[in-house]
Design an enzyme around this catalytic site. Sequence first.
Site, PDB file in Angstrom:
ATOM      1  CG  LEU A  34      -2.149  -1.152   1.446  1.00 26.90           C
ATOM      2  CD1 LEU A  34      -2.841  -0.605   2.278  1.00 26.90           C
ATOM      3  CD2 LEU A  34      -2.858  -1.072   0.268  1.00 26.90           C
ATOM      4  CG  HIS A  38      -3.183   1.113  -2.378  1.00 27.87           C
ATOM      5  ND1 HIS A  38      -2.005   1.029  -2.388  1.00 27.87           N
ATOM      6  CD2 HIS A  38      -3.472   0.781  -4.195  1.00 27.87           C
ATOM      7  CE1 HIS A  38      -1.404  -0.361  -3.360  1.00 27.87           C
ATOM      8  NE2 HIS A  38      -2.436   0.021  -4.189  1.00 27.87           N
ATOM      9  CD  GLN A 149      -8.723   8.335 -14.734  1.00 25.70           C
ATOM     10  OE1 GLN A 149     -10.154   8.466 -14.178  1.00 25.70           O
ATOM     11  NE2 GLN A 149      -7.923   8.540 -16.075  1.00 25.70           N
ATOM     12  CE  LYS A 150       0.139   4.272 -11.945  1.00 23.71           C
ATOM     13  NZ  LYS A 150      -0.033   2.469 -12.333  1.00 23.71           N
ATOM     14  CD  GLN A 154      -8.169  -2.983 -11.845  1.00 22.90           C
ATOM     15  OE1 GLN A 154      -7.288  -3.724 -11.944  1.00 22.90           O
ATOM     16  NE2 GLN A 154      -7.966  -1.756 -11.113  1.00 22.90           N
ATOM     17  CB  SER A 187       2.781  -2.130  -5.753  1.00 21.28           C
ATOM     18  OG  SER A 187       1.546  -1.416  -5.001  1.00 21.28           O
ATOM     19  NE  ARG A 188       4.048  -4.526 -12.188  1.00 20.02           N
ATOM     20  CZ  ARG A 188       2.144  -4.617 -12.280  1.00 20.02           C
ATOM     21  NH1 ARG A 188       1.434  -3.939 -12.363  1.00 20.02           N
ATOM     22  NH2 ARG A 188       2.226  -6.082 -12.531  1.00 20.02           N
TER      23      ARG A 188
END
Length: 275
Positions: A34, A38, A149-150, A154, A187-188
Amino acid sequence: MRIVETIAELRAVRGEMRTSGVSRVGFAPTMGALHDGHVALFRRARIDSDVVVASVFVNPSQFNNAADLAAYPRQEQRDNEIATAAGVDVMFMPPVDEMYPAGFATSIEIGGAALGFEGDHRPGHFRGVATVCLKLFTIVEPDRVYLGQKDAQQVAVLRQLVRDVNLPLEIVVVPTVREAGELARSSRNARLSAEARACALAIPRALRAALLAHRANADPIVAARQVLDDGGLDIDYVAVAHFDGQPTLVVAATAGTTRLIDNVPLEHPDLAGLS
Ligand code: AMP
């Protein structure tokens, strides 16, 4: 914050909410590790809801690359601290075999918004996303689901799922949260070397260039590509998608060994955390 690991317990907790008259349940599904992106979902849910439920589940079925799944960052204890501080009431953290027990054999074949872009570059990705989200939505039964929105495609895919299978919930989209240099939080990002991070900064610069071009009635794709071509990135696509009718400049590119995606809705740059 109550931590729940089984579907049966989550259903029992949800039942208690119903009998105690809770009327607004907000839900933010995540894959953990997180960060502030998030947290923005949790905070928004906190404002709108009586009870905020979050999930951390690294969903194997949405990874089309075994190495990416194996390298995905995991930090359960820290996640629980972050979620608690952001006002999450219930954290659902099921083990993989709780969500996909032996004999599991159903998946959602999703078309429409799932075609093209990430759908082309990550075969099966949106099938995995739609399947796990339908499961999570029927387990948690939220009134509202909070999405970033990232991950613009999706959002469009999950809107389509909700429409197509008539789920009684509302989707709320939260603006993209960015770090220094306007790189979208992900997270990446933790996997980026200093050199790759410097290359990755071309992505938000390209979004800004696209936005300026669009405002000047020039081609946003050409403008974005010019910036990206100079950035030392391996580009999967730069295009204008029409998600739910909104023209959105979308980028997917690899910096070093890390694949990143970002976007700006050309008519609503505020949603992208750009203005
Ligand atoms: P993930 O854990 O990457 O699957 O993301 C979980 C949710 O957080 C999704 O709805 C994402 O779109 C959202 N999210 C991820 N990164 C950001 C960000 N930088 N800003 C806003 N939302 C985000």
